[in-house]
Design a protein around this motif. Sequence first.
Motif, PDB file in Angstrom:
ATOM      1  N   TYR A  58       0.860  -1.179   0.000  1.00  0.00           N
ATOM      2  CA  TYR A  58       0.000   0.000   0.000  1.00  0.00           C
ATOM      3  C   TYR A  58       0.897   1.230   0.000  1.00  0.00           C
ATOM      4  CZ  TYR A  58      -3.373   3.568   1.399  1.00  0.00           C
ATOM      5  OH  TYR A  58      -4.142   4.708   1.458  1.00  0.00           O
ATOM      6  N   LEU A  59       0.759   2.061  -1.016  1.00  0.00           N
ATOM      7  CA  LEU A  59       1.559   3.272  -1.137  1.00  0.00           C
ATOM      8  C   LEU A  59       0.828   4.425  -0.468  1.00  0.00           C
ATOM      9  CD1 LEU A  59       4.118   4.559  -2.255  1.00  0.00           C
ATOM     10  CD2 LEU A  59       2.865   5.059  -4.365  1.00  0.00           C
ATOM     11  N   ASP A  60       1.413   4.940   0.613  1.00  0.00           N
ATOM     12  CA  ASP A  60       0.793   6.021   1.365  1.00  0.00           C
ATOM     13  C   ASP A  60       0.929   7.325   0.570  1.00  0.00           C
ATOM     14  OD1 ASP A  60      -0.383   7.474   3.391  1.00  0.00           O
ATOM     15  OD2 ASP A  60       1.526   7.833   4.410  1.00  0.00           O
ATOM     16  N   PRO A  61      -0.168   7.947   0.176  1.00  0.00           N
ATOM     17  CA  PRO A  61      -0.060   9.167  -0.630  1.00  0.00           C
ATOM     18  C   PRO A  61       0.504  10.354   0.137  1.00  0.00           C
ATOM     19  CG  PRO A  61      -2.347   8.746  -0.043  1.00  0.00           C
ATOM     20  CD  PRO A  61      -1.571   7.559   0.414  1.00  0.00           C
ATOM     21  N   ALA A  62       0.412  10.351   1.463  1.00  0.00           N
ATOM     22  CA  ALA A  62       0.884  11.499   2.245  1.00  0.00           C
ATOM     23  C   ALA A  62       2.395  11.494   2.413  1.00  0.00           C
ATOM     24  CB  ALA A  62       0.209  11.507   3.615  1.00  0.00           C
ATOM     25  N   THR A  63       3.010  10.319   2.546  1.00  0.00           N
ATOM     26  CA  THR A  63       4.452  10.243   2.802  1.00  0.00           C
ATOM     27  C   THR A  63       5.218   9.525   1.698  1.00  0.00           C
ATOM     28  OG1 THR A  63       4.152   8.179   4.047  1.00  0.00           O
ATOM     29  CG2 THR A  63       4.061  10.237   5.284  1.00  0.00           C
ATOM     30  N   ASP A  64       4.504   8.962   0.699  1.00  0.00           N
ATOM     31  CA  ASP A  64       5.137   8.156  -0.362  1.00  0.00           C
ATOM     32  C   ASP A  64       5.874   6.949   0.208  1.00  0.00           C
ATOM     33  OD1 ASP A  64       4.224   9.796  -2.403  1.00  0.00           O
ATOM     34  OD2 ASP A  64       5.978  11.110  -2.302  1.00  0.00           O
ATOM     35  N   ALA A  65       5.485   6.505   1.394  1.00  0.00           N
ATOM     36  CA  ALA A  65       6.090   5.337   2.012  1.00  0.00           C
ATOM     37  C   ALA A  65       5.327   4.086   1.606  1.00  0.00           C
ATOM     38  CB  ALA A  65       6.099   5.474   3.531  1.00  0.00           C
ATOM     39  N   ALA A  66       6.058   3.008   1.436  1.00  0.00           N
ATOM     40  CA  ALA A  66       5.448   1.716   1.121  1.00  0.00           C
ATOM     41  C   ALA A  66       5.074   1.021   2.416  1.00  0.00           C
ATOM     42  CB  ALA A  66       6.404   0.861   0.309  1.00  0.00           C
ATOM     43  N   GLY A 106     -11.521   4.550   8.219  1.00  0.00           N
ATOM     44  CA  GLY A 106     -11.710   3.136   7.953  1.00  0.00           C
ATOM     45  C   GLY A 106     -10.891   2.637   6.774  1.00  0.00           C
ATOM     46  N   GLY A 107     -10.802   1.309   6.661  1.00  0.00           N
ATOM     47  CA  GLY A 107     -10.091   0.705   5.543  1.00  0.00           C
ATOM     48  C   GLY A 107      -8.585   0.942   5.625  1.00  0.00           C
ATOM     49  N   MET A 108      -7.918   0.710   4.509  1.00  0.00           N
ATOM     50  CA  MET A 108      -6.480   0.899   4.461  1.00  0.00           C
ATOM     51  C   MET A 108      -6.107   2.368   4.596  1.00  0.00           C
ATOM     52  SD  MET A 108      -5.070  -1.967   4.444  1.00  0.00           S
ATOM     53  CE  MET A 108      -3.444  -1.284   4.209  1.00  0.00           C
ATOM     54  N   LYS A 109      -6.972   3.253   4.134  1.00  0.00           N
ATOM     55  CA  LYS A 109      -6.688   4.677   4.272  1.00  0.00           C
ATOM     56  C   LYS A 109      -6.656   5.090   5.734  1.00  0.00           C
ATOM     57  CE  LYS A 109      -8.324   9.232   2.786  1.00  0.00           C
ATOM     58  NZ  LYS A 109      -9.369   9.972   2.014  1.00  0.00           N
ATOM     59  N   GLY A 110      -7.603   4.611   6.512  1.00  0.00           N
ATOM     60  CA  GLY A 110      -7.608   4.914   7.939  1.00  0.00           C
ATOM     61  C   GLY A 110      -6.456   4.250   8.669  1.00  0.00           C
ATOM     62  N   ALA A 111      -6.126   3.008   8.293  1.00  0.00           N
ATOM     63  CA  ALA A 111      -4.994   2.315   8.919  1.00  0.00           C
ATOM     64  C   ALA A 111      -3.689   3.044   8.626  1.00  0.00           C
ATOM     65  CB  ALA A 111      -4.924   0.868   8.429  1.00  0.00           C
ATOM     66  N   ALA A 112      -3.543   3.544   7.386  1.00  0.00           N
ATOM     67  CA  ALA A 112      -2.340   4.299   7.043  1.00  0.00           C
ATOM     68  C   ALA A 112      -2.250   5.588   7.841  1.00  0.00           C
ATOM     69  CB  ALA A 112      -2.320   4.593   5.541  1.00  0.00           C
ATOM     70  N   ALA A 113      -3.382   6.232   8.087  1.00  0.00           N
ATOM     71  CA  ALA A 113      -3.377   7.465   8.881  1.00  0.00           C
ATOM     72  C   ALA A 113      -2.947   7.188  10.320  1.00  0.00           C
ATOM     73  CB  ALA A 113      -4.760   8.108   8.846  1.00  0.00           C
ATOM     74  N   VAL A 114      -3.423   6.080  10.899  1.00  0.00           N
ATOM     75  CA  VAL A 114      -3.027   5.728  12.261  1.00  0.00           C
ATOM     76  C   VAL A 114      -1.548   5.364  12.313  1.00  0.00           C
ATOM     77  CG1 VAL A 114      -3.430   4.121  14.173  1.00  0.00           C
ATOM     78  CG2 VAL A 114      -5.361   4.998  12.846  1.00  0.00           C
ATOM     79  N   LEU A 115      -1.081   4.608  11.311  1.00  0.00           N
ATOM     80  CA  LEU A 115       0.328   4.246  11.279  1.00  0.00           C
ATOM     81  C   LEU A 115       1.207   5.480  11.097  1.00  0.00           C
ATOM     82  CD1 LEU A 115       2.520   2.121  11.320  1.00  0.00           C
ATOM     83  CD2 LEU A 115       2.132   1.724   8.876  1.00  0.00           C
ATOM     84  N   ARG A 116       0.748   6.476  10.347  1.00  0.00           N
ATOM     85  CA  ARG A 116       1.521   7.711  10.185  1.00  0.00           C
ATOM     86  C   ARG A 116       1.734   8.406  11.526  1.00  0.00           C
ATOM     87  NH1 ARG A 116      -1.426   8.703   5.435  1.00  0.00           N
ATOM     88  NH2 ARG A 116      -2.839  10.083   6.587  1.00  0.00           N
ATOM     89  N   GLN A 117       0.741   8.356  12.388  1.00  0.00           N
ATOM     90  CA  GLN A 117       0.897   8.945  13.716  1.00  0.00           C
ATOM     91  C   GLN A 117       2.013   8.244  14.492  1.00  0.00           C
ATOM     92  OE1 GLN A 117      -2.945   8.702  15.595  1.00  0.00           O
ATOM     93  NE2 GLN A 117      -3.976   9.939  14.030  1.00  0.00           N
ATOM     94  N   GLU A 118       2.022   6.925  14.432  1.00  0.00           N
ATOM     95  CA  GLU A 118       3.085   6.180  15.108  1.00  0.00           C
ATOM     96  C   GLU A 118       4.438   6.457  14.464  1.00  0.00           C
ATOM     97  OE1 GLU A 118       2.602   4.518  17.807  1.00  0.00           O
ATOM     98  OE2 GLU A 118       0.415   4.682  17.809  1.00  0.00           O
ATOM     99  N   MET A 119       4.468   6.596  13.142  1.00  0.00           N
ATOM    100  CA  MET A 119       5.722   6.892  12.453  1.00  0.00           C
ATOM    101  C   MET A 119       6.271   8.255  12.865  1.00  0.00           C
ATOM    102  SD  MET A 119       4.345   5.400   8.802  1.00  0.00           S
ATOM    103  CE  MET A 119       5.495   6.317   7.776  1.00  0.00           C
ATOM    104  N   THR A 120       5.399   9.244  12.967  1.00  0.00           N
ATOM    105  CA  THR A 120       5.836  10.584  13.377  1.00  0.00           C
ATOM    106  C   THR A 120       6.377  10.577  14.800  1.00  0.00           C
ATOM    107  OG1 THR A 120       4.176  11.568  11.916  1.00  0.00           O
ATOM    108  CG2 THR A 120       5.116  12.973  13.620  1.00  0.00           C
TER     109      THR A 120
END
Length: 490
Positions: free
Chosen positions: A128-136, A257-271
């Motif tokens: 899943y390519l995160d559009p906000a950070t371009d991270a895989a 929700g979905g992968m978009k919501g999961a990516a947003a939560v993971l971005r918080q942990e990444m930051t």
Amino acid sequence: MASRNRAGHRDEPELHPVKFSRLTRRGVLLGLSLSQLLVLAVAALSIVVALYMGGGMLLAYAAPICLLCAVLAWVPAGGRKLIEWVPIALRWVWRTTGGQLMFRARIVKPRPAGTLALPGDAAALREYLDPATDAAMIHDPHAQTLTAVLTVTHPAFVLLDPSEQERRVTGWGRVLATCCRSGRLARVQVLERTLPDSGSGLAEWWAEHGRADCSWTSNTYAELIDRAGPAGERHATTLSVALDLRTSARAIRTAGGGMKGAAAVLRQEMTTLSAALRAADLTPSEWAGPGEIAVMLRSAYDPAVAATLERHRDLGRSLATAGPVAITESWQHLRSDSAFHAVLWITEWPRSLVYPGFLAPILLSSGVRRAFSLIATPIRSDQAARDIRKKKTEYISDAHQRQRIGQIEDAQQSAEFEDVLQQEADLTSGHGILRYTGLIAVSAPTLDELEAAVSALEQAAIQASCETRRLVGQQAAAFAAAALPLCRTV
């Protein structure tokens, strides 16, 4: 003057030794595991049935069953009781009969879009390519995790003075405590790899600072750099975090929700993790994109092309083709495209006090291609407190039971109880509780060189006060956990 020097030395911060908790060997009852209790229950049941049916010859028929159960329950082999080898052997036979020990990439039939070209159960991983950070971000639908990878650079720890080492150890402890507080992370993986140096660093330095005037000195120096670069060796460190989608379900729904919501939560942990790493004087890079992860996967399974992929930045950047072309697994090793691999498990960390740089013999071993993976499972503070209370109750009740039947309590059981008390004290002091798994993946171009490299790493582990064992019967899954930065488990 001497007294002032001694006083000055006392004022300097000292490097404090640390002690690891022992691998608990406490069973369900009287030190016996559940599998041991089951086979002993089968033996007792056979005797009871024989007596109920009349005894005599039936007891003679039950004797071999009792003897077999006793052997399975108490006879050790390779550091384990025989009953513990039964599930490993059965799974190996099942995989052998099912043709799952060999993997061949399908060249004509392309893989579905967004999947990783990996063998075994890792074939279910999705990109899943995160559009906000371009991270895989790597999604594991079976384990319900979402993983991101980060490259970390740092100075050589063993070359720092003791006060600086102590300061960095304290900062790293804060990073681990940060991973435990949110309760959303399933695993954290630190992967340290030795890679053949492609010489790109020397080439870039020469291109920036050299004087290419076609003189004899300039041509000789350029030729020396071109030849010496690929013969070198460098170390690369990555940090991977896996978000637990089950425990983060409420936050994911809030984020959309979905992968978009999961990516947003993971971005918080990444930051949060990036900020903690910078506070610990570590230098995190940008979160790895598909190209960087593809190079890591390809280099792990095909070490011969690692230098080429690094030198030519536009090659091997697709996750759809980053996996191995062929894999053959045997009982004690794994063979992939251009190398043989074997995975060692650190079964025991140092039992005595050691300084934080105790892993230097393993990490700084030269001439050996290896990947050291430290997988940490964070435990929430409330859950850790409950587990510690449960362990204390079980240890105390087991001690009373042993006292009643006259069984002597050995030093191992006392040391494990002291470890539980120390964990309780650390948790009260604000530290995080993590479960660690150490894996070492060793690679070599031939089988003989592999065995020599494994022997060298085993000796290095002895110097580091660690005990290692080869993960026989599960080398493919162990290699995916040890050499790939995907937060996998064995």
